[in-house]
Design a protein around this motif. Sequence first.
Motif, mmCIF file in Angstrom:
data_model
loop_
_atom_site.group_PDB
_atom_site.id
_atom_site.type_symbol
_atom_site.label_atom_id
_atom_site.label_comp_id
_atom_site.label_asym_id
_atom_site.label_seq_id
_atom_site.Cartn_x
_atom_site.Cartn_y
_atom_site.Cartn_z
ATOM 1 N N ALA A 2 -17.760 10.978 28.593
ATOM 2 C CA ALA A 2 -17.080 11.766 27.560
ATOM 3 C C ALA A 2 -16.008 10.912 26.887
ATOM 4 C CB ALA A 2 -16.450 12.993 28.187
ATOM 5 N N PRO A 3 -15.780 11.151 25.600
ATOM 6 C CA PRO A 3 -14.733 10.378 24.918
ATOM 7 C C PRO A 3 -13.352 10.725 25.466
ATOM 8 C CG PRO A 3 -15.624 12.072 23.463
ATOM 9 C CD PRO A 3 -16.441 12.085 24.714
ATOM 10 N N SER A 4 -12.494 9.737 25.477
ATOM 11 C CA SER A 4 -11.138 9.961 25.980
ATOM 12 C C SER A 4 -10.325 10.733 24.947
ATOM 13 C CB SER A 4 -10.462 8.620 26.269
ATOM 14 O OG SER A 4 -10.205 7.952 25.043
ATOM 15 N N GLN A 5 -9.189 11.216 25.369
ATOM 16 C CA GLN A 5 -8.290 11.939 24.473
ATOM 17 C C GLN A 5 -7.872 11.038 23.310
ATOM 18 O OE1 GLN A 5 -7.948 15.094 25.023
ATOM 19 N NE2 GLN A 5 -6.543 15.536 23.368
ATOM 20 N N GLN A 7 -9.630 8.516 21.992
ATOM 21 C CA GLN A 7 -10.769 8.395 21.079
ATOM 22 C C GLN A 7 -10.919 9.639 20.215
ATOM 23 O OE1 GLN A 7 -13.681 7.634 24.135
ATOM 24 N NE2 GLN A 7 -14.039 5.551 23.360
ATOM 25 N N ILE A 8 -10.727 10.787 20.808
ATOM 26 C CA ILE A 8 -10.843 12.051 20.069
ATOM 27 C C ILE A 8 -9.796 12.105 18.955
ATOM 28 C CG2 ILE A 8 -10.522 14.558 20.244
ATOM 29 C CD1 ILE A 8 -11.758 14.317 23.092
ATOM 30 N N LYS A 9 -8.559 11.775 19.275
ATOM 31 C CA LYS A 9 -7.486 11.808 18.277
ATOM 32 C C LYS A 9 -7.721 10.779 17.172
ATOM 33 C CE LYS A 9 -3.828 13.637 21.253
ATOM 34 N NZ LYS A 9 -3.607 14.877 20.548
ATOM 35 N N ASN A 11 -10.620 9.401 16.211
ATOM 36 C CA ASN A 11 -11.779 9.786 15.399
ATOM 37 C C ASN A 11 -11.467 10.971 14.487
ATOM 38 O OD1 ASN A 11 -13.354 7.717 16.425
ATOM 39 N ND2 ASN A 11 -14.247 8.977 18.027
ATOM 40 N N GLU A 86 -6.846 1.461 27.456
ATOM 41 C CA GLU A 86 -7.687 1.366 26.268
ATOM 42 C C GLU A 86 -6.992 0.538 25.191
ATOM 43 O OE1 GLU A 86 -9.975 5.066 25.096
ATOM 44 O OE2 GLU A 86 -8.409 5.901 26.378
#
Length: 96
Positions: A2-5, A7-9, A11, A86
Amino acid sequence: MAPSQLQIKVNALKRLIKEEGLYQREVTEQEQHVNQMKANNADEYELKKQVEVLEESKRMVPQVSKKIEDLKKSLQEYLESYTGDEDLTEAKELLN
């Protein structure tokens, strides 16, 4: 995985920046279209509808800009407390 927090922010912010650019381009194109319709004495009803589309697009730009600023603030706060390993380069570039 799953994408990390982070990566989500990142993207989400990239998507909103792209969306803002699309709305700005749409406003420009729609303004040209409306002006062309006025110059060609287009049907009054069609012209009115195109002006409504233009106004709606104009309203979207500040809304998306506000979302971008909110997300930048959220990302900045997240980075200040981030302890992972990251790469933060892209996130920091988006904040500038």
